[in-house]
Scaffold this motif. Sequence first.
Motif, mmCIF file in Angstrom:
data_model
loop_
_atom_site.group_PDB
_atom_site.id
_atom_site.type_symbol
_atom_site.label_atom_id
_atom_site.label_comp_id
_atom_site.label_asym_id
_atom_site.label_seq_id
_atom_site.Cartn_x
_atom_site.Cartn_y
_atom_site.Cartn_z
ATOM 1 N N SER A 3 0.826 -1.212 0.000
ATOM 2 C CA SER A 3 0.000 0.000 0.000
ATOM 3 C C SER A 3 0.855 1.254 0.000
ATOM 4 C CB SER A 3 -0.929 -0.008 1.214
ATOM 5 O OG SER A 3 -1.846 -1.077 1.147
ATOM 6 N N ALA A 4 1.959 1.217 0.736
ATOM 7 C CA ALA A 4 2.853 2.386 0.771
ATOM 8 C C ALA A 4 3.424 2.659 -0.613
ATOM 9 C CB ALA A 4 3.982 2.152 1.775
ATOM 10 N N HIS A 5 3.785 1.598 -1.343
ATOM 11 C CA HIS A 5 4.323 1.807 -2.686
ATOM 12 C C HIS A 5 3.242 2.311 -3.636
ATOM 13 C CE1 HIS A 5 7.026 1.441 -6.039
ATOM 14 N NE2 HIS A 5 6.148 0.689 -6.680
ATOM 15 N N LEU A 6 2.032 1.775 -3.522
ATOM 16 C CA LEU A 6 0.939 2.241 -4.376
ATOM 17 C C LEU A 6 0.642 3.718 -4.120
ATOM 18 C CD1 LEU A 6 -1.504 -0.815 -4.233
ATOM 19 C CD2 LEU A 6 0.057 -0.165 -6.080
ATOM 20 N N ALA A 7 0.699 4.131 -2.856
ATOM 21 C CA ALA A 7 0.476 5.544 -2.533
ATOM 22 C C ALA A 7 1.552 6.408 -3.171
ATOM 23 C CB ALA A 7 0.458 5.740 -1.016
ATOM 24 N N SER A 8 2.796 5.917 -3.154
ATOM 25 C CA SER A 8 3.884 6.652 -3.790
ATOM 26 C C SER A 8 3.655 6.774 -5.299
ATOM 27 C CB SER A 8 5.216 5.957 -3.510
ATOM 28 O OG SER A 8 6.277 6.593 -4.178
ATOM 29 N N LEU A 9 3.168 5.695 -5.915
ATOM 30 C CA LEU A 9 2.865 5.742 -7.348
ATOM 31 C C LEU A 9 1.759 6.748 -7.647
ATOM 32 C CD1 LEU A 9 2.889 1.961 -8.345
ATOM 33 C CD2 LEU A 9 4.614 3.680 -8.902
ATOM 34 N N GLU A 10 0.743 6.777 -6.795
ATOM 35 C CA GLU A 10 -0.360 7.715 -7.001
ATOM 36 C C GLU A 10 0.117 9.158 -6.889
ATOM 37 O OE1 GLU A 10 -2.981 6.285 -4.026
ATOM 38 O OE2 GLU A 10 -3.996 4.853 -5.356
ATOM 39 N N GLN A 11 1.027 9.424 -5.942
ATOM 40 C CA GLN A 11 1.572 10.773 -5.816
ATOM 41 C C GLN A 11 2.377 11.146 -7.054
ATOM 42 O OE1 GLN A 11 3.804 10.670 -2.163
ATOM 43 N NE2 GLN A 11 1.981 10.514 -0.882
ATOM 44 N N GLN A 55 0.419 14.370 -13.859
ATOM 45 C CA GLN A 55 -0.788 15.003 -14.388
ATOM 46 C C GLN A 55 -0.712 16.524 -14.253
ATOM 47 O OE1 GLN A 55 -3.653 12.838 -12.026
ATOM 48 N NE2 GLN A 55 -4.139 11.433 -13.693
ATOM 49 N N ASP A 56 -0.193 16.997 -13.122
ATOM 50 C CA ASP A 56 -0.037 18.444 -12.936
ATOM 51 C C ASP A 56 0.942 19.018 -13.953
ATOM 52 O OD1 ASP A 56 -1.807 18.420 -10.850
ATOM 53 O OD2 ASP A 56 -0.283 18.419 -9.274
ATOM 54 N N ALA A 57 2.041 18.288 -14.178
ATOM 55 C CA ALA A 57 3.047 18.765 -15.131
ATOM 56 C C ALA A 57 2.481 18.792 -16.549
ATOM 57 C CB ALA A 57 4.294 17.883 -15.069
ATOM 58 N N VAL A 58 1.689 17.773 -16.906
ATOM 59 C CA VAL A 58 1.070 17.736 -18.233
ATOM 60 C C VAL A 58 0.099 18.900 -18.402
ATOM 61 C CG1 VAL A 58 -0.530 16.438 -19.694
ATOM 62 C CG2 VAL A 58 1.368 15.265 -18.571
ATOM 63 N N ALA A 59 -0.730 19.145 -17.383
ATOM 64 C CA ALA A 59 -1.685 20.249 -17.456
ATOM 65 C C ALA A 59 -0.967 21.589 -17.576
ATOM 66 C CB ALA A 59 -2.585 20.243 -16.219
ATOM 67 N N SER A 60 0.124 21.740 -16.818
ATOM 68 C CA SER A 60 0.887 22.988 -16.876
ATOM 69 C C SER A 60 1.497 23.180 -18.255
ATOM 70 C CB SER A 60 1.975 22.973 -15.796
ATOM 71 O OG SER A 60 2.745 24.146 -15.857
ATOM 72 N N LEU A 61 2.032 22.102 -18.841
ATOM 73 C CA LEU A 61 2.634 22.199 -20.170
ATOM 74 C C LEU A 61 1.585 22.540 -21.220
ATOM 75 C CD1 LEU A 61 5.038 21.944 -22.042
ATOM 76 C CD2 LEU A 61 4.659 19.471 -22.108
ATOM 77 N N ARG A 62 0.396 21.935 -21.105
ATOM 78 C CA ARG A 62 -0.670 22.245 -22.054
ATOM 79 C C ARG A 62 -1.055 23.722 -21.968
ATOM 80 N NH1 ARG A 62 -2.645 17.897 -24.596
ATOM 81 N NH2 ARG A 62 -2.484 15.841 -23.601
ATOM 82 N N ASP A 63 -1.159 24.233 -20.747
ATOM 83 C CA ASP A 63 -1.484 25.647 -20.580
ATOM 84 C C ASP A 63 -0.411 26.536 -21.201
ATOM 85 O OD1 ASP A 63 -3.786 25.001 -19.256
ATOM 86 O OD2 ASP A 63 -2.963 25.306 -17.239
ATOM 87 N N LEU A 64 0.849 26.146 -20.997
ATOM 88 C CA LEU A 64 1.955 26.935 -21.533
ATOM 89 C C LEU A 64 1.932 26.934 -23.051
ATOM 90 C CD1 LEU A 64 4.553 28.533 -20.959
ATOM 91 C CD2 LEU A 64 5.792 26.375 -20.952
ATOM 92 N N LEU A 65 1.655 25.760 -23.668
ATOM 93 C CA LEU A 65 1.617 25.681 -25.123
ATOM 94 C C LEU A 65 0.410 26.424 -25.690
ATOM 95 C CD1 LEU A 65 2.571 21.910 -25.609
ATOM 96 C CD2 LEU A 65 4.027 23.911 -25.979
ATOM 97 N N ALA A 66 -0.710 26.380 -24.948
ATOM 98 C CA ALA A 66 -1.924 27.031 -25.429
ATOM 99 C C ALA A 66 -1.800 28.549 -25.404
ATOM 100 C CB ALA A 66 -3.125 26.584 -24.594
ATOM 101 N N ASP A 67 -1.184 29.084 -24.351
ATOM 102 C CA ASP A 67 -1.073 30.542 -24.218
ATOM 103 C C ASP A 67 0.166 30.877 -23.397
ATOM 104 O OD1 ASP A 67 -1.381 33.235 -24.138
ATOM 105 O OD2 ASP A 67 -3.364 33.244 -23.179
ATOM 106 N N LEU A 83 1.912 9.930 -10.038
ATOM 107 C CA LEU A 83 0.951 10.134 -11.120
ATOM 108 C C LEU A 83 0.325 11.514 -11.031
ATOM 109 C CD1 LEU A 83 -0.678 9.056 -13.514
ATOM 110 C CD2 LEU A 83 -2.288 8.046 -11.874
ATOM 111 N N ALA A 84 -0.010 11.949 -9.814
ATOM 112 C CA ALA A 84 -0.594 13.279 -9.638
ATOM 113 C C ALA A 84 0.385 14.363 -10.085
ATOM 114 C CB ALA A 84 -0.991 13.485 -8.180
ATOM 115 N N ARG A 85 1.681 14.180 -9.742
ATOM 116 C CA ARG A 85 2.684 15.159 -10.180
ATOM 117 C C ARG A 85 2.801 15.179 -11.703
ATOM 118 N NH1 ARG A 85 5.482 13.089 -5.617
ATOM 119 N NH2 ARG A 85 6.660 11.665 -6.955
#
Length: 274
Positions: free
Chosen positions: A85-93, A99-111, A95-97
């Motif tokens: 469970s500890a490793h799965l939680a680390s994977l989820e964190q 996803q945040d990086a992808v969203a930030s990059l999309r925003d940067l490319l869009a405008d 993944l969240a990072r």
Amino acid sequence: MPASLTIGDFSRATHLSVKTLRHYHRIRLLQPADIDPDTGYRRYTVDQIPAAQVIRRFRDLDMPLNQIHAVLQAPDLRARNRLISAHLASLEQGLARTQDAVASLRDLLADPSAVAPVSQRRVDATAAAAITGVVSTGDLLAWYLGALGELYATLDARGVSASGPAGGIYASELFSAERGEATIFVPTATQVQRLGRVAPVVVPAAELAVITHAGSHADVDRAYGALGTYVASHALRVDGPIREYYLVGRRDTPEENAWRTEIGWPIFSTGAAA
């Protein structure tokens, strides 16, 4: 006795290469059931196939070998599940990072120019309670959160109210050398007495070019970039630490989109409009 397989056949049965199996033997993660004393040939039993399959799937999930060893050697099911469970939680964190990086990059490319405007202002000298330390950039977030919590807890314990938003002062070396002095402060109407790491300070007056960053610090570099561009374009820069003022933060709301951080770059003010 269960049927046995040569290392080659065991490799085919488990989709683990012979090289990998030899490495797992060396580190005692998956040891052969038998080793011929004359030839050194390794043989595995069919009962070891499930363990090999489990190891392979854990490796597919990027679990370090030492953690896999701990899982396989866990004394009971509860301990094993806790490690997984500890490793799965680390994977989820992670993944969240991502996803945040992808969203930030999309925003940067869009405008790429979608950042807040820059202005100039002067801040007066301010009495504050502060914690100062030499920190590496990798530890800065954890250090900042710990220092901020300690400051507010100390003020609450002494019945002292904050007279403004908390702030931070960051030496240039933190950006250029990844290690430097940082100060986290909370303005106070009355001077506080030193207690542990918390000390009274006077945050000096300064002339600043300022920009307000909205949201978490995941893409705060965009605000810093706009601020640096403005300062360079107006030839206003002077030596001095960067300041941040945490106008709205995690103490105020858990909603990251509502967070507001004002960033100040020291300048020699000419009175020009932003």
